[in-house]
Design a protein around this motif. Sequence first.
Motif, PDB file in Angstrom:
ATOM      1  N   MET A  93      33.140  33.833  38.512  1.00 26.56           N
ATOM      2  CA  MET A  93      34.454  33.508  37.962  1.00 26.56           C
ATOM      3  C   MET A  93      34.231  32.587  36.784  1.00 26.56           C
ATOM      4  O   MET A  93      33.527  31.578  36.890  1.00 26.56           O
ATOM      5  CB  MET A  93      35.305  32.825  39.030  1.00 26.56           C
ATOM      6  N   GLN A 117      37.463  36.928  36.429  1.00 25.96           N
ATOM      7  CA  GLN A 117      36.249  37.405  37.088  1.00 25.96           C
ATOM      8  C   GLN A 117      35.417  38.275  36.151  1.00 25.96           C
ATOM      9  O   GLN A 117      35.944  39.177  35.482  1.00 25.96           O
ATOM     10  CB  GLN A 117      36.611  38.201  38.340  1.00 25.96           C
ATOM     11  N   THR A 119      31.974  40.684  36.431  1.00 29.09           N
ATOM     12  CA  THR A 119      31.025  41.308  37.341  1.00 29.09           C
ATOM     13  C   THR A 119      30.055  42.166  36.540  1.00 29.09           C
ATOM     14  O   THR A 119      30.474  43.054  35.788  1.00 29.09           O
ATOM     15  CB  THR A 119      31.741  42.172  38.384  1.00 29.09           C
TER      16      THR A 119
END
Length: 121
Positions: A93, A117, A119
Amino acid sequence: HVQLVESGGGSVQAGGSLNLSCAASGDTYSGNCMGWFRQAAGKEREAVAAVDQDGLRPKYADSVAGRFTISQDGYKSILYLEMDNLRPEDTGMYYCAADMTMNWPPQFFGFKGQGTQVTVS
């Protein structure tokens, strides 16, 4: 008081790029140092980058130097983080932060956003 709202997170493959933005509102007229920090699941907060009130002296964590670029718009109301050559260890995050003084690392800044977020797989 300063309000910060991040955007631009998402999922990307290793080696890819993402651009994060942070919109600042409220008491921004006097100028703030602004920065980014991140937190992976189950880990401590980690500094990413920050700029002083003039936006002229960016500072980067060793882990992102040469891959990430921090910048601001001309009005110092939007903070950007350009992330290139992303790695799985960049997953986490990402939070925007602001303060009147450069109290590195940016996770110690007084104002923080809710995060976005990122990823990397």
